[in-house]
Write an enzyme that holds these catalytic residues in place. Sequence first.
Site, short mmCIF file in Angstrom:
data_model
loop_
_atom_site.label_atom_id
_atom_site.label_comp_id
_atom_site.label_asym_id
_atom_site.label_seq_id
_atom_site.Cartn_x
_atom_site.Cartn_y
_atom_site.Cartn_z
N GLY A 84 0.84 -1.20 0.00
CA GLY A 84 0.00 0.00 0.00
C GLY A 84 0.88 1.25 0.00
N ARG A 135 1.08 -4.78 -5.72
CA ARG A 135 1.04 -6.05 -4.98
C ARG A 135 1.30 -7.10 -6.05
NH1 ARG A 135 -0.79 -4.36 0.13
NH2 ARG A 135 -2.30 -2.67 0.05
N ASP A 195 4.84 -5.03 6.15
CA ASP A 195 5.37 -6.35 6.54
C ASP A 195 5.31 -7.38 5.41
OD1 ASP A 195 2.66 -6.55 6.74
OD2 ASP A 195 2.62 -7.23 8.82
N THR A 227 4.18 2.62 5.65
CA THR A 227 2.78 2.19 5.70
C THR A 227 2.03 3.10 6.67
OG1 THR A 227 1.29 0.39 6.43
CG2 THR A 227 3.48 0.38 7.38
N ASP A 270 -0.35 2.41 8.60
CA ASP A 270 -0.97 1.73 9.76
C ASP A 270 -0.17 1.83 11.06
OD1 ASP A 270 -3.05 1.04 8.18
OD2 ASP A 270 -2.35 -1.00 7.77
N ASP A 312 1.90 -0.21 12.35
CA ASP A 312 1.87 -1.45 13.14
C ASP A 312 3.19 -2.22 13.07
OD1 ASP A 312 1.55 -1.95 10.47
OD2 ASP A 312 0.00 -3.48 10.72
N ARG A 316 -6.72 -2.04 9.23
CA ARG A 316 -7.35 -3.36 9.17
C ARG A 316 -7.01 -4.21 10.37
NH1 ARG A 316 -5.63 -4.98 3.30
NH2 ARG A 316 -3.95 -3.78 4.17
P1 ATP Z 1 0.74 -2.57 3.58
O1 ATP Z 1 1.06 -2.76 5.04
O2 ATP Z 1 0.56 -1.15 3.25
O3 ATP Z 1 -0.37 -3.46 3.10
P2 ATP Z 1 2.65 -4.49 2.62
O4 ATP Z 1 4.08 -4.38 2.25
O5 ATP Z 1 2.35 -5.32 3.85
O6 ATP Z 1 2.06 -3.02 2.75
P3 ATP Z 1 1.55 -6.55 0.90
O7 ATP Z 1 0.63 -6.45 -0.26
O8 ATP Z 1 1.16 -7.45 2.03
O9 ATP Z 1 1.80 -5.05 1.39
O10 ATP Z 1 2.98 -7.05 0.37
C1 ATP Z 1 3.60 -6.39 -0.72
C2 ATP Z 1 4.17 -7.39 -1.68
O11 ATP Z 1 5.20 -8.15 -1.02
C3 ATP Z 1 3.21 -8.45 -2.18
O12 ATP Z 1 2.39 -7.98 -3.22
C4 ATP Z 1 4.18 -9.52 -2.68
O13 ATP Z 1 4.69 -9.18 -3.95
C5 ATP Z 1 5.30 -9.43 -1.64
N1 ATP Z 1 5.08 -10.51 -0.65
C6 ATP Z 1 4.25 -10.50 0.41
N2 ATP Z 1 4.27 -11.70 1.06
C7 ATP Z 1 5.13 -12.48 0.36
C8 ATP Z 1 5.59 -13.84 0.47
N3 ATP Z 1 5.15 -14.64 1.45
N4 ATP Z 1 6.47 -14.30 -0.44
C9 ATP Z 1 6.91 -13.51 -1.43
N5 ATP Z 1 6.51 -12.23 -1.62
C10 ATP Z 1 5.65 -11.71 -0.74
#
Ligand code: ATP
Length: 333
Positions: free
Chosen positions: A21, A82, A113, A136, A138, A140, A182
């Site tokens: 995000g 994503r 994360d 991010t 959030d 968190d 969330r």
């Molecule tokens: P936000 O907290 O704002 O949602 P985020 O980094 O947690 O941000 P995610 O969509 O959960 O957002 O993760 C970003 C990207 O990281 C995913 O679209 C994917 O490409 C990669 N990713 C997440 N989990 C995995 C995993 N288990 N293995 C490989 N790539 C991953």
Amino acid sequence: MINFKMKESAVKTIGVFTSGGDAPGMNAALRAVVRTASYYNLTCYGIREGYNGLIHDDFIKMGPRSVKNIINQGGTILRSARSLEFKTPEGRKTAYDNCVKHGIDALVCIGGDGTFTGAKIFNEEFGIKVIGVPGTIDNDIFGTDNTIGYDTALNTAMEAIDKIRDTATSHNRVFFVEVMGRDAGFIALNSGIATGAVEILIPERKDSLEDLFGAFIKAQNAGKTSSVVVVAEGEKLGNIYDISKATKEKFPDYDIRVTVLGHIQRGGSPSCADRVLASRLGYGAVVGLMEGQNKVMAGLQSNQLIYTPIEEAIKKHNEIDQDLLKISEILAI
Ligand code: ATP
């Protein structure tokens, strides 16, 4: 300041991307990464659209002028994504091949994360060094007092709730306002305190309708003519519409309105605090890599730059301050 130009850096070529995000301040972090890299004579590639760009070879060489006039811009000029492909071994192998092609020694991964989980797996599979920068809204993520984007989102929520409160007061209304989060109630709790909400509903606490109704009765008895309830997106009691419906059934005379703030909280020019935080963490990520840090996240705790193992940053979460919960109740009398 330590003169890293005097030292032999552990890395020579780095890649940087924004993922997950988007959050206000990601551009300021990118600017700090690119300019710090340039200052220390490292080659720096920007990778567009997070892990998708790694897989699709969307790399662009960046220098100080590539990041001009972006410190004040919301969103991310590299765009975010994503990427489902990166969750597959084949996708990650292609990403690795592209890193080798461009001579990338290390990646600066700006995101949440999920982004850090992808980075950790990638590092374990292929050995490319990784460092996380928490971007991010959030807030968190463990290992930093604040994440980049949180302060801006919080202020956006506060300003919107202030406006809602004006209309609530003019019409004797009860407003339920949903803010982002969330899994985390940081935006809800802090914007609720900052705007004098009668009740704040967050996923970290076990809330009940009885307590909520009790808060309305207390407010009524105290002579309040309008009420604002701030609800985190991930509130466990139910969604905001169900909570408002249950309240209407209990208090049929109430004029109840629901507002979901939604994506306005992600947008806008980053606050001063977010710009400074992003600048410090972007800088910290690059010098960390130069000093040999790997598989860690750069964070700011008690105003100190620290590096937390990325695994810990993923597994643990920032805890809600119990004192704040108590303060929110005391000040709502
Ligand atoms: P936000 O907290 O704002 O949602 P985020 O980094 O947690 O941000 P995610 O969509 O959960 O957002 O993760 C970003 C990207 O990281 C995913 O679209 C994917 O490409 C990669 N990713 C997440 N989990 C995995 C995993 N288990 N293995 C490989 N790539 C991953």
